[in-house]
Design a protein around this motif. Structure first.
Motif, short mmCIF file in Angstrom:
data_model
loop_
_atom_site.label_atom_id
_atom_site.label_comp_id
_atom_site.label_asym_id
_atom_site.label_seq_id
_atom_site.Cartn_x
_atom_site.Cartn_y
_atom_site.Cartn_z
N GLY A 31 0.88 -1.13 0.00
CA GLY A 31 -0.14 0.06 0.07
C GLY A 31 0.87 1.30 0.14
O GLY A 31 0.81 2.20 -0.63
N VAL A 32 2.00 1.29 0.96
CA VAL A 32 3.01 2.47 0.90
C VAL A 32 3.43 2.66 -0.56
O VAL A 32 3.67 3.70 -0.97
CB VAL A 32 3.97 2.33 1.88
N LEU A 33 3.70 1.76 -1.08
CA LEU A 33 4.27 1.72 -2.38
C LEU A 33 3.32 2.38 -3.43
O LEU A 33 3.76 3.25 -4.34
CB LEU A 33 4.86 0.55 -3.08
N SER A 34 1.92 1.84 -3.47
CA SER A 34 1.18 2.45 -4.36
C SER A 34 0.76 3.64 -3.93
O SER A 34 0.54 4.56 -4.83
CB SER A 34 -0.15 1.46 -4.17
N TRP A 35 0.53 4.12 -2.87
CA TRP A 35 0.43 5.55 -2.34
C TRP A 35 1.52 6.40 -2.98
O TRP A 35 1.25 7.54 -3.57
CB TRP A 35 0.26 5.75 -1.05
N VAL A 36 2.84 5.97 -2.60
CA VAL A 36 3.86 6.97 -3.12
C VAL A 36 3.70 7.19 -4.53
O VAL A 36 4.03 8.02 -5.22
CB VAL A 36 5.24 6.75 -2.35
N LEU A 149 -5.78 0.27 11.18
CA LEU A 149 -6.34 1.43 10.33
C LEU A 149 -5.50 2.68 10.51
O LEU A 149 -5.38 3.50 10.06
CB LEU A 149 -7.92 1.58 10.79
N SER A 150 -5.33 3.01 11.90
CA SER A 150 -4.61 4.27 12.41
C SER A 150 -3.06 4.05 11.87
O SER A 150 -2.85 5.15 11.25
CB SER A 150 -4.52 4.10 14.03
N ILE A 151 -2.50 2.98 11.86
CA ILE A 151 -1.26 2.89 11.12
C ILE A 151 -1.33 3.13 9.63
O ILE A 151 -0.60 4.09 9.13
CB ILE A 151 -0.62 1.45 11.41
N ASN A 152 -2.15 2.70 9.10
CA ASN A 152 -2.43 2.87 7.69
C ASN A 152 -2.68 4.42 7.38
O ASN A 152 -2.02 4.76 6.41
CB ASN A 152 -3.65 1.91 6.93
N ALA A 153 -3.61 4.90 8.22
CA ALA A 153 -3.77 6.37 7.93
C ALA A 153 -2.73 7.09 7.96
O ALA A 153 -2.57 8.21 7.17
CB ALA A 153 -5.02 6.82 8.88
N SER A 154 -2.15 7.06 9.12
CA SER A 154 -0.85 7.92 9.33
C SER A 154 0.36 7.81 8.34
O SER A 154 0.67 8.75 7.81
CB SER A 154 -0.26 7.51 10.87
N ILE A 155 0.56 6.45 8.01
CA ILE A 155 1.55 6.39 6.98
C ILE A 155 1.31 6.71 5.62
O ILE A 155 1.88 7.23 4.87
CB ILE A 155 1.89 4.80 6.91
N GLY A 156 -0.29 6.62 5.33
CA GLY A 156 -0.73 7.04 4.08
C GLY A 156 -0.44 8.89 3.99
O GLY A 156 -0.25 9.17 2.94
N GLN A 157 -0.70 9.40 5.24
CA GLN A 157 -0.63 10.84 5.09
C GLN A 157 1.03 11.10 5.00
O GLN A 157 1.56 12.18 4.16
CB GLN A 157 -0.80 11.45 6.43
N ALA A 158 2.02 10.38 5.49
CA ALA A 158 3.38 10.53 5.37
C ALA A 158 3.80 10.36 3.82
O ALA A 158 4.71 10.86 3.02
CB ALA A 158 4.13 9.50 6.20
N ALA A 159 3.10 9.22 3.48
CA ALA A 159 3.44 8.69 1.68
C ALA A 159 3.24 9.83 0.99
O ALA A 159 3.57 10.17 -0.03
CB ALA A 159 2.53 7.58 1.53
N VAL A 161 3.24 13.14 1.63
CA VAL A 161 3.98 14.16 1.65
C VAL A 161 5.42 13.88 1.00
O VAL A 161 5.99 14.48 0.12
CB VAL A 161 4.25 14.58 3.37
N VAL A 162 5.73 12.63 1.19
CA VAL A 162 7.07 12.07 0.59
C VAL A 162 6.93 12.07 -0.85
O VAL A 162 7.81 12.38 -1.72
CB VAL A 162 7.32 10.49 1.33
N GLY A 163 5.57 11.33 -1.42
CA GLY A 163 5.35 11.24 -2.80
C GLY A 163 5.28 12.74 -3.57
O GLY A 163 5.89 12.61 -4.68
N TYR A 164 4.82 13.63 -2.88
CA TYR A 164 4.71 14.90 -3.67
C TYR A 164 6.38 15.46 -3.72
O TYR A 164 6.63 16.07 -4.74
CB TYR A 164 3.88 15.92 -2.86
N LEU A 165 7.00 15.56 -2.54
CA LEU A 165 8.18 15.95 -2.47
C LEU A 165 9.10 15.12 -3.60
O LEU A 165 9.97 15.93 -4.22
CB LEU A 165 8.95 15.97 -1.02
N ALA A 166 9.18 13.70 -3.43
CA ALA A 166 10.17 13.32 -4.20
C ALA A 166 9.64 13.31 -5.88
O ALA A 166 10.44 13.50 -6.50
CB ALA A 166 10.06 11.79 -3.94
#
Length: 464
Positions: A31-36, A149-159, A161-166
């Motif tokens: 999921g993190v890879l897909s979000w990024v 779900l909390s972990i997913n939501a928090s990491i999704g928000q981080a992804a 930020v990382v995706g946009y910056l990268a």
């Protein structure tokens, strides 16, 4: 953890308990890879289109096009995901996006074709996310699901930020390279899902299969027809209606205080504050607060989220606006995973992907409308006045939602009903004894023909 899968009021599930589930680790990583990849693609395609056309409108269209599938067909596409095994849906969607992003990366691609390919690629987002959402309750149970779900939501928000910056950094050097990296993230995601997720049959029962539109309508009916699910949906939609406004108006808001802070920096700080608050809120509340307390805090946090934005009426500096938005994000993160956990537990398994499509599409529409309406109001009135009064209305709305919240007894009954609907059909009982028979039910009844053959065989053995 209690046997029926509901959160134990004694203590919250730990991160180690959640990450101990091997399938969850694979689902989260994929999921993190897909979000990024999603955010990389947005940044890269937006820049690519702008370089090719030098048109702000077309570059904005390239950014906004990723929301169209949710707006025009999210529930329908999620219903497609309900019909098929979730693992297969996620793999196919990743492979589709991988191939189409490779095509967009080809140098010299005409801009209209880029937009068509991008739109086609984003059509895979609703079924993929619906399948992932429906799969999680089959991997995590009880409070582990809420923490997951909390972990997913928090990491999704981080992804995000990382995706946009990268994406912006890489695309500035080479948009094609950014798109190739995006395609690779989808390829790795599909591989992880294939290797790490158990193949399960589709959760939709044969009795619920009809035609696509009717099945999609059933998703709406179960969300808004069941009182507990309807209450959760209203709570979530209301939270989205107010928490998105600072982020949506950040560019214009930053321009009001250019003497206090650089406009670009002010915009970035305001836009990033809500996701950062969400990350901390999801992790802290999800891990440190007991399940029973999290449920009790849902209604106060729902009122607190818009209340924190009411001081915008005083026209504070961008830094203070960012702090207010971060507090709002923290409050939303404290209630949203708990609400989602109750939502999926109160849903029969065969309806989860469709219900997710309804909820995700509604959230996209509501956030877009909130930004659009407040933006139009801000054309005539000052932004602090618009946001402050909009948030004050949100306090009243959230108070009404909190007062009409169903009792815990009704919530428990809805979860129990969903559990019964998911339970396998009981095996037929063994036949009882025939009337007039002296044989007990668990003993075989002799066949007269077999008895006669046995008697004849014993007679031959005696003669011989």
């Amino acid at each position: 953890m209690v046997p029926n899968g509901r959160p134990s009021p004694a203590r919250p599930a730990t991160f180690s308990e959640v990450f101990a589930q091997r399938e969850y680790r694979f689902v989260l990583t994929a999921g993190v890879l897909s979000w990024v990849g999603d955010y990389l693609a947005k940044a890269a395609v937006t820049l690519l289109v702008y370089r090719e056309t030098e048109s702000v409108a077309l570059s904005a269209a390239a950014f906004a096009i990723s929301y169209l599938p949710w707006l025009i067909g999210g529930p329908l596409l999620a219903t497609v995901a309900e019909r098929h095994p979730h693992r297969s849906v996620m793999i196919i969607c990743d492979l589709i996006r991988m191939v189409l992003l490779l095509a967009i990366a080809v140098p010299g691609m005409p801009t209209p074709l880029i937009l068509v390919l991008l739109f086609t690629a984003t059509l895979a987002n609703p079924p993929s996310q619906a399948a992932r959402s429906a799969l999680l309750p089959r991997i995590l149970t009880g409070d582990r699901l809420v923490v997951g779900l909390s972990i997913n939501a928090s990491i999704g928000q981080a992804a995000q930020v990382v995706g946009y910056l990268a994406g912006a950094a890489i695309a500035a050097a080479s948009p094609s390279l950014a798109l190739l990296i995006t395609s690779a993230t989808y390829a790795v995601s599909a591989t992880l899902i294939r290797l790490g997720i158990i193949a399960r049959p589709t959760a939709m029962k044969a009795a619920h299969r009809s035609h696509l539109l009717r099945e999609t309508g059933e998703g709406f009916r179960i969300v808004f027809g069941q009182p507990v699910l309807r209450a959760i949906a209203i709570l979530v939609f209301s939270a989205m209606l107010f928490s998105i406004v600072p982020e949506g108006l950040a560019a214009a808001w930053a321009g009001r205080h250019t003497d206090d802070m650089d406009q670009g920096l002010a915009q970035a700080v305001i836009m990033a504050s809500a996701p950062v608050g969400y990350i901390f809120g999801g992790l802290i509340v999800g891990r440190l607060v007991t399940p029973a307390r999290r449920i009790a805090l849902m209604r106060p946090l729902a009122v607190l989220a818009p209340l924190l934005l009411v001081p915008s009426l005083l026209d504070p500096s961008p830094l203070v606006v960012a702090l207010l938005a971060a507090g709002c994000g923290f409050a939303v993160a404290g209630l949203l995973p708990t609400a989602n956990g109750l939502f999926v537990q109160a849903l029969p398994d065969g309806f989860r992907a469709r219900a997710f499509g309804v909820m995700a599409s509604g959230m996209q529409v509501i956030q877009g409308l909130a930004v659009l309406v407040t933006g139009l109001l801000a054309e005539r009135f000052s932004i602090p006045l618009v946001v402050g009064l909009w948030s004050s209305t949100g306090v009243l709305l959230m108070a009404a939602v909190a007062l009409s919240w169903p009792s815990q007894t009704k919530v428990d009954a809805a979860i129990e009903a969903a559990s019964r609907a998911d339970a396998p059909s009981p095996m037929p009982a063994p036949p009882g004894p025939r009337p007039g028979s002296d044989h007990p039910a668990d003993q075989p009844v002799s066949n007269p023909d077999e008895e006669q053959r046995d008697t004849q065989k014993r007679h031959r053995d005696t003669v011989s």
